[in-house]
Design a protein around this motif. Structure first.
Motif, PDB file in Angstrom:
ATOM      1  N   GLU A 186       2.303  -3.628 -16.432  1.00 10.12           N
ATOM      2  CA  GLU A 186       1.189  -2.607 -17.020  1.00 10.12           C
ATOM      3  C   GLU A 186       0.029  -3.628 -17.540  1.00 10.12           C
ATOM      4  O   GLU A 186       0.271  -4.874 -18.130  1.00 10.12           O
ATOM      5  CB  GLU A 186       1.868  -2.011 -18.391  1.00 10.12           C
ATOM      6  CG  GLU A 186       0.469  -0.935 -18.979  1.00 10.12           C
ATOM      7  CD  GLU A 186       1.254  -0.029 -19.963  1.00 10.12           C
ATOM      8  OE1 GLU A 186       2.116   0.753 -19.483  1.00 10.12           O
ATOM      9  OE2 GLU A 186       0.852  -0.329 -21.144  1.00 10.12           O
ATOM     10  N   PHE A 187      -1.148  -3.306 -17.312  1.00  8.17           N
ATOM     11  CA  PHE A 187      -2.467  -4.134 -17.640  1.00  8.17           C
ATOM     12  C   PHE A 187      -3.391  -3.279 -18.457  1.00  8.17           C
ATOM     13  O   PHE A 187      -3.355  -1.806 -18.424  1.00  8.17           O
ATOM     14  CB  PHE A 187      -3.182  -4.474 -16.526  1.00  8.17           C
ATOM     15  CG  PHE A 187      -2.181  -5.211 -15.480  1.00  8.17           C
ATOM     16  CD1 PHE A 187      -1.952  -6.570 -15.644  1.00  8.17           C
ATOM     17  CD2 PHE A 187      -1.472  -4.404 -14.529  1.00  8.17           C
ATOM     18  CE1 PHE A 187      -1.123  -7.119 -14.700  1.00  8.17           C
ATOM     19  CE2 PHE A 187      -0.599  -5.231 -13.508  1.00  8.17           C
ATOM     20  CZ  PHE A 187      -0.337  -6.532 -13.769  1.00  8.17           C
ATOM     21  N   HIS A 204       0.786  -1.197   0.012  1.00  8.42           N
ATOM     22  CA  HIS A 204       0.174  -0.029  -0.004  1.00  8.42           C
ATOM     23  C   HIS A 204       0.811   1.192   0.150  1.00  8.42           C
ATOM     24  O   HIS A 204       0.768   2.391  -0.967  1.00  8.42           O
ATOM     25  CB  HIS A 204      -0.952  -0.045   1.149  1.00  8.42           C
ATOM     26  CG  HIS A 204      -1.887   0.963   1.090  1.00  8.42           C
ATOM     27  ND1 HIS A 204      -3.295   0.501   1.575  1.00  8.42           N
ATOM     28  CD2 HIS A 204      -1.998   2.498   1.022  1.00  8.42           C
ATOM     29  CE1 HIS A 204      -4.030   1.825   1.325  1.00  8.42           C
ATOM     30  NE2 HIS A 204      -3.292   2.617   1.032  1.00  8.42           N
ATOM     31  N   GLU A 205       1.894   1.130   0.905  1.00  7.35           N
ATOM     32  CA  GLU A 205       2.765   2.447   0.968  1.00  7.35           C
ATOM     33  C   GLU A 205       3.574   2.824  -0.220  1.00  7.35           C
ATOM     34  O   GLU A 205       3.575   3.651  -0.762  1.00  7.35           O
ATOM     35  CB  GLU A 205       3.638   2.096   2.057  1.00  7.35           C
ATOM     36  CG  GLU A 205       4.202   3.459   2.772  1.00  7.35           C
ATOM     37  CD  GLU A 205       4.851   3.014   4.145  1.00  7.35           C
ATOM     38  OE1 GLU A 205       5.852   2.333   4.014  1.00  7.35           O
ATOM     39  OE2 GLU A 205       4.237   3.830   5.030  1.00  7.35           O
ATOM     40  N   SER A 206       4.152   1.564  -0.966  1.00  4.85           N
ATOM     41  CA  SER A 206       4.677   1.781  -2.127  1.00  4.85           C
ATOM     42  C   SER A 206       3.837   2.344  -3.253  1.00  4.85           C
ATOM     43  O   SER A 206       4.100   3.137  -3.823  1.00  4.85           O
ATOM     44  CB  SER A 206       5.190   0.225  -2.788  1.00  4.85           C
ATOM     45  OG  SER A 206       5.905   0.418  -3.808  1.00  4.85           O
ATOM     46  N   LEU A 207       2.685   1.699  -3.374  1.00  6.68           N
ATOM     47  CA  LEU A 207       1.740   2.398  -4.603  1.00  6.68           C
ATOM     48  C   LEU A 207       1.405   3.722  -4.368  1.00  6.68           C
ATOM     49  O   LEU A 207       1.314   4.329  -5.397  1.00  6.68           O
ATOM     50  CB  LEU A 207       0.438   1.450  -4.627  1.00  6.68           C
ATOM     51  CG  LEU A 207       0.753   0.087  -4.909  1.00  6.68           C
ATOM     52  CD1 LEU A 207      -0.470  -0.927  -4.879  1.00  6.68           C
ATOM     53  CD2 LEU A 207       1.405  -0.271  -6.293  1.00  6.68           C
ATOM     54  N   GLY A 253      -0.629   0.992 -14.934  1.00  4.18           N
ATOM     55  CA  GLY A 253       0.865   0.563 -14.871  1.00  4.18           C
ATOM     56  C   GLY A 253       1.506   0.962 -13.758  1.00  4.18           C
ATOM     57  O   GLY A 253       1.221   2.263 -13.369  1.00  4.18           O
ATOM     58  N   PHE A 254       2.288   0.271 -12.904  1.00  2.00           N
ATOM     59  CA  PHE A 254       3.100   0.674 -12.013  1.00  2.00           C
ATOM     60  C   PHE A 254       4.360  -0.282 -11.789  1.00  2.00           C
ATOM     61  O   PHE A 254       4.470  -1.383 -12.317  1.00  2.00           O
ATOM     62  CB  PHE A 254       2.158   0.478 -10.457  1.00  2.00           C
ATOM     63  CG  PHE A 254       1.421  -0.627 -10.373  1.00  2.00           C
ATOM     64  CD1 PHE A 254       1.911  -1.746  -9.536  1.00  2.00           C
ATOM     65  CD2 PHE A 254       0.074  -1.163 -11.244  1.00  2.00           C
ATOM     66  CE1 PHE A 254       1.214  -3.010  -9.665  1.00  2.00           C
ATOM     67  CE2 PHE A 254      -0.580  -2.365 -10.948  1.00  2.00           C
ATOM     68  CZ  PHE A 254      -0.141  -3.318 -10.003  1.00  2.00           C
ATOM     69  N   ASP A 255       5.255  -0.045 -10.775  1.00  2.00           N
ATOM     70  CA  ASP A 255       6.142  -0.924 -10.442  1.00  2.00           C
ATOM     71  C   ASP A 255       6.117  -1.739  -9.187  1.00  2.00           C
ATOM     72  O   ASP A 255       5.107  -1.316  -8.266  1.00  2.00           O
ATOM     73  CB  ASP A 255       7.392   0.005  -9.911  1.00  2.00           C
ATOM     74  CG  ASP A 255       8.090   0.851 -10.930  1.00  2.00           C
ATOM     75  OD1 ASP A 255       7.868   0.433 -11.985  1.00  2.00           O
ATOM     76  OD2 ASP A 255       8.597   2.064 -10.574  1.00  2.00           O
ATOM     77  N   LYS A 274       3.849  10.608  -9.160  1.00  2.00           N
ATOM     78  CA  LYS A 274       3.210  10.505 -10.488  1.00  2.00           C
ATOM     79  C   LYS A 274       4.074   9.586 -11.512  1.00  2.00           C
ATOM     80  O   LYS A 274       4.219   9.918 -12.710  1.00  2.00           O
ATOM     81  CB  LYS A 274       3.362  11.982 -11.087  1.00  2.00           C
ATOM     82  CG  LYS A 274       2.412  12.953 -10.429  1.00  2.00           C
ATOM     83  CD  LYS A 274       2.688  14.432 -10.704  1.00  2.00           C
ATOM     84  CE  LYS A 274       1.948  15.365 -10.076  1.00  2.00           C
ATOM     85  NZ  LYS A 274       2.313  17.104 -10.340  1.00  2.00           N
ATOM     86  N   THR A 275       4.260   8.537 -11.030  1.00  2.00           N
ATOM     87  CA  THR A 275       5.001   7.307 -12.013  1.00  2.00           C
ATOM     88  C   THR A 275       4.051   6.249 -12.369  1.00  2.00           C
ATOM     89  O   THR A 275       4.235   5.421 -13.101  1.00  2.00           O
ATOM     90  CB  THR A 275       5.871   6.666 -11.312  1.00  2.00           C
ATOM     91  OG1 THR A 275       5.809   6.289 -10.096  1.00  2.00           O
ATOM     92  CG2 THR A 275       7.218   7.888 -11.011  1.00  2.00           C
ATOM     93  N   VAL A 276       2.691   6.499 -11.758  1.00  2.00           N
ATOM     94  CA  VAL A 276       1.515   5.187 -12.105  1.00  2.00           C
ATOM     95  C   VAL A 276       1.117   5.734 -13.517  1.00  2.00           C
ATOM     96  O   VAL A 276       0.872   6.887 -13.818  1.00  2.00           O
ATOM     97  CB  VAL A 276       0.629   5.415 -10.968  1.00  2.00           C
ATOM     98  CG1 VAL A 276      -0.522   4.389 -11.698  1.00  2.00           C
ATOM     99  CG2 VAL A 276       1.317   4.698  -9.869  1.00  2.00           C
TER     100      VAL A 276
END
Length: 304
Positions: A284-285, A154-157, A273-275, A164-166
């Motif tokens: 990425e979906f 949760h914290e990472s996302l 998309g996210f790390d 703003k990397t998502v």
């Protein structure tokens, strides 16, 4: 209520208390540890210390982890469209018409009710009514959402959203024929002083940026792809209305005469998309447009 006792080892001497606990309890997030320290659930040699206390060799740390708050939200079996799932995250394709999380007076039928029946664990950072929910999309917006299955994820996302990397790309059908192929709306969004249920572009509002590009033009309508740089409430709906191209089917921000739809606004979260919170690998979906959206486009195509 869990009680833990740890002794500070030599390699952590001089390190801040909250960081020491993060090292020793890797399953607890840093923010949760800091909250435990504030709540006096952490004692150093039987004394209360602050998060920035520099630990000494053989300090005794007593940690009390409270029982999780009882959840009043009832798990409900639903045929959720789970696009991806592992021990850290889920990606769900939410249908239009479904509320993301419960609220007082509306405690059932939400995505959270379905998630609780589907997943054994969800992060607790956002409280008992929003377990696992990192971000949300409107009830009548369909498409992809990421869900955290533990607090570290949760914290990472959330950090990725803040930084703003998502990647978040939406497909929207708007009124009017947009003459240019690309555009950016950079306009602050806040609560509408004339109608507290609505948002609007307003001086002093929160910074909001939406990029868009035209995908197809129809008679009196345009299909666009929107890329969010920020994630304000109703952002795409408010921004497109602001520049004169409100969303089709939008009962709140659209014109009175619009495409009638039981599904509300024609807005779909198509790409996410996210790390990955654990591996760091970029994921990425994508999710296809719902059938009612496709049918509306086919009808517009026939009109010329």
């Amino acid at each position: 209520m869990d009680q833990e006792l740890v002794i500070v080892p030599e390699e952590l001497v001089g390190v801040r208390l909250d960081k020491v606990l993060s090292e020793l309890f890797s399953d607890l997030s840093r923010s949760y540890i800091q909250q435990l320290i504030k709540d006096k659930k952490v004692l150093i040699n039987e004394k209360v210390e602050k998060a920035n206390y520099k630990c000494r060799l053989n300090d005794q740390i007593h940690l009390t982890i409270p029982e999780p708050e009882a959840l009043d939200v009832v798990p409900e079996d639903m045929d959720l469209d789970i696009v991806y799932e592992d021990d850290y995250v889920m990606v769900v394709n939410k249908p239009s018409g479904m509320v993301v999380h419960p609220a007082p007076g509306s405690m059932s039928g939400t995505l959270v009710n379905g998630l609780m029946a589907q997943a054994k664990n969800l992060s607790g950072i956002n409280g008992v009514l929003r377990p696992g929910i990192v971000h949300r999309i409107d009830k009548d917006t369909s498409g992809l959402l990421m869900v955290a299955k533990n607090d570290l994820a949760h914290e990472s996302l959330v950090n990725q959203l803040v930084e703003k990397t998502v990647t978040r790309r939406y497909i929207a059908l708007v009124h009017g024929e947009i003459p240019h192929d690309n555009g950016t709306v950079d306009a602050p969004i806040g609560r509408d002083p004339k109608d507290r249920k609505k948002m609007t572009v307003i001086e002093g509002g929160k910074h909001a940026v939406t990029h868009f590009k035209v995908l197809r033009r129809f008679k009196n309508f345009t299909l666009i792809e929107c890329r969010l740089e920020t994630g304000r409430t109703h952002q795409i709906r408010v921004h497109m209305k602001y520049i004169g191209y409100p969303l089709a089917g939008d009962p709140q921000y659209g014109p009175r005469k619009t495409i009638s739809s039981e599904w509300g606004q024609f807005l779909h979260a198509a790409v996410l998309g996210f790390d990955h919170p654990k591996t760091g690998k970029y994921l990425e979906f994508s999710a296809e447009l719902p059938s009612y959206f496709e049918e509306a486009l086919e009808s517009l195509e026939k009109l010329g």
